[in-house]
Enzyme design. Sequence first.
Site, PDB file in Angstrom:
ATOM      1  N   ARG A   1    -150.781  10.171 -85.929  1.00  8.51           N
ATOM      2  CA  ARG A   1    -149.507  10.682 -86.564  1.00  8.51           C
ATOM      3  C   ARG A   1    -148.924  10.639 -85.497  1.00  8.51           C
ATOM      4  O   ARG A   1    -149.460  10.588 -83.820  1.00  8.51           O
ATOM      5  CB  ARG A   1    -149.813  12.576 -86.029  1.00  8.51           C
ATOM      6  CG  ARG A   1    -148.363  13.231 -86.313  1.00  8.51           C
ATOM      7  CD  ARG A   1    -149.204  14.364 -86.999  1.00  8.51           C
ATOM      8  NE  ARG A   1    -149.632  15.006 -85.799  1.00  8.51           N
ATOM      9  CZ  ARG A   1    -150.018  16.564 -85.880  1.00  8.51           C
ATOM     10  NH1 ARG A   1    -149.861  16.646 -86.897  1.00  8.51           N
ATOM     11  NH2 ARG A   1    -150.682  17.491 -84.862  1.00  8.51           N
TER      12      ARG A   1
ATOM     13  N   SER B 162    -151.729  18.749 -97.103  1.00  7.86           N
ATOM     14  CA  SER B 162    -151.394  20.036 -96.384  1.00  7.86           C
ATOM     15  C   SER B 162    -151.876  20.990 -96.954  1.00  7.86           C
ATOM     16  O   SER B 162    -150.464  21.084 -97.635  1.00  7.86           O
ATOM     17  CB  SER B 162    -150.689  19.984 -94.694  1.00  7.86           C
ATOM     18  OG  SER B 162    -150.839  18.726 -93.972  1.00  7.86           O
TER      19      SER B 162
ATOM     20  N   THR C 133    -149.318  22.126 -81.059  1.00  7.30           N
ATOM     21  CA  THR C 133    -148.826  20.021 -81.130  1.00  7.30           C
ATOM     22  C   THR C 133    -148.013  20.308 -81.549  1.00  7.30           C
ATOM     23  O   THR C 133    -147.764  18.764 -82.559  1.00  7.30           O
ATOM     24  CB  THR C 133    -150.093  19.240 -81.311  1.00  7.30           C
ATOM     25  OG1 THR C 133    -150.552  20.673 -82.195  1.00  7.30           O
ATOM     26  CG2 THR C 133    -151.511  19.823 -79.897  1.00  7.30           C
ATOM     27  N   LYS C 134    -147.842  21.007 -82.861  1.00  5.42           N
ATOM     28  CA  LYS C 134    -147.073  20.980 -83.929  1.00  5.42           C
ATOM     29  C   LYS C 134    -145.831  22.037 -83.914  1.00  5.42           C
ATOM     30  O   LYS C 134    -146.629  23.164 -83.940  1.00  5.42           O
ATOM     31  CB  LYS C 134    -147.426  20.555 -85.019  1.00  5.42           C
ATOM     32  CG  LYS C 134    -147.312  20.149 -86.241  1.00  5.42           C
ATOM     33  CD  LYS C 134    -147.970  19.924 -86.828  1.00  5.42           C
ATOM     34  CE  LYS C 134    -146.992  19.339 -88.812  1.00  5.42           C
ATOM     35  NZ  LYS C 134    -148.200  18.959 -89.658  1.00  5.42           N
TER      36      LYS C 134
END
Length: 527
Positions: free
Chosen positions: A46, A115, A143-144
């Site tokens: 990613r 997702s 992290t996102k």
Amino acid sequence: MPFIPKHSVDYSLYLVTGRDLVPPGHDYYHTVEEAVKGGVTIVQIREKKCDTGEFIAVAQKTKEICHRHGIPIIVNDRIDVALAIGADGVHLGQTDMPVSIARSLLPEGSIIGVSCNTPGHSQKAREDGADYIGIGAVWGTQTKQLTEPIIGVRGVGEVLDSGVEIKAVAIGGITTGNVSRTLHGSVSVHGKALEGVAVVSEIMASTTPQQVARRLFEIVHGYKLAPRKHLQNPFRTPLDSSQNIVNAAASLLSIIRKSSPLIHQITNNVVVNQSANATLALGASPIMATAAAEMQDLSQVSGALLVNFGTIGDVEGMLEAGRCANATRKPIVFDPVAVGATQHRRTIANELMNAWQATVIKGNAAEIGALADSTEVQSRGVDSVGEGFADPASMVKALARKERCIVVMSGPVDYVSDGETTVKLSNGHELLGRITGSGCMLGTCIATFCAASNLLDTTDDPGPFRLVKGDMIIGAVGGILALNAASEYAAVRQDVRGTGTFLPALIDELYGMTPEKLVSNAKVELC
């Protein structure tokens, strides 16, 4: 063609990369290789902040590392990058390219993941022909930036239910500390479980990625090899007759008197004294402690944990106590007092039940109904209002399956289920319902008997009761029988003239309870 046939892909430990997470002085490629050596079974690359040329270069080198170890490589979002490096597949978000178009562009046999955050997402992914889904976010993550709400462990099961024919991994804030809870709690009511977990920062930000990956893989692999219905016990006491259940439950009283387990209680401050005295009367030892800083030490020495939030106090203490009890494999009895009365109580209950796995959930009809999202029985403060459930046995059985634990519904008639077997208990006296804290004391008794079940020496001759260590449905039945039988003995005493004299008599009768008394008075049926 993809490097590995998609039907043979192992999703057990799914690494999602993040170069920005790698600690100073550590190399990204070395981290990936160490993680793969530690047990990572599939890798998704990613990259959100680099141009296409750099992405391709990083992805190509990452692919070489993965394929050298026989591990498939998935590219996040970017089909062009996946095609450029010959990746094994892509992972798509809800706002990315549709699965059908991605399938038409990619080589035959490519892996496509999607997702998912809702049951509708998973159902569509299955209909569109995705190979797997990533469900989350399960826990909070740094992290996102999340575009969908955190669904929690228990929300994963609902998403799984709508994609029953598709493989699934959980993602979002998964660590070595919560992976067991994630795996155990993320199960649909139809029994579908996760194929694995996706991990980001726990591995990528580690200075010892191989060791962390190995620990995560061991936990996931152990769960998949021997999935357990309950945290404590992979076996079962034979529940082939009500008499066998009664005999087994009664035998736990002798274990309590012999071992005097420490029962850690975070409980309603209205009933601290009664609960402590009930614990002592049964032969166990109570400790009432709420500070989060104490929980790790207490979990090492306690036999069981009771969390009763009748007067919601130290939520951090409740959260930490449950996590530590899960880590040390101690039974947890959760009593969500008046959970249906206010939104605040529902929110706290949801937070607790996502943070740790309860062994037994105990509540009255209104409380059980609130947890099951039923409106059949209403709550008025701590009391239930209405005529009760039309089919209480089915209600507790369904909730036990959903929450993957023992469920106890207390009332004039008590019901206990582990999702397979359901037991009806008809002991008790009406005076129990007229004193403060009788339901809270019931939670105390259940926790005490569950502790005894967990302390059973497996080297002992089980004798005629065939009791198996750690069978918590027997512990729950034993706790109910003890309090209800004691209430019957207390109510007929000559010195009992009302509720004021009933309570001390009830403690006396708990103190004088014997296995023989429990067996002779038990009114137990298999539903």
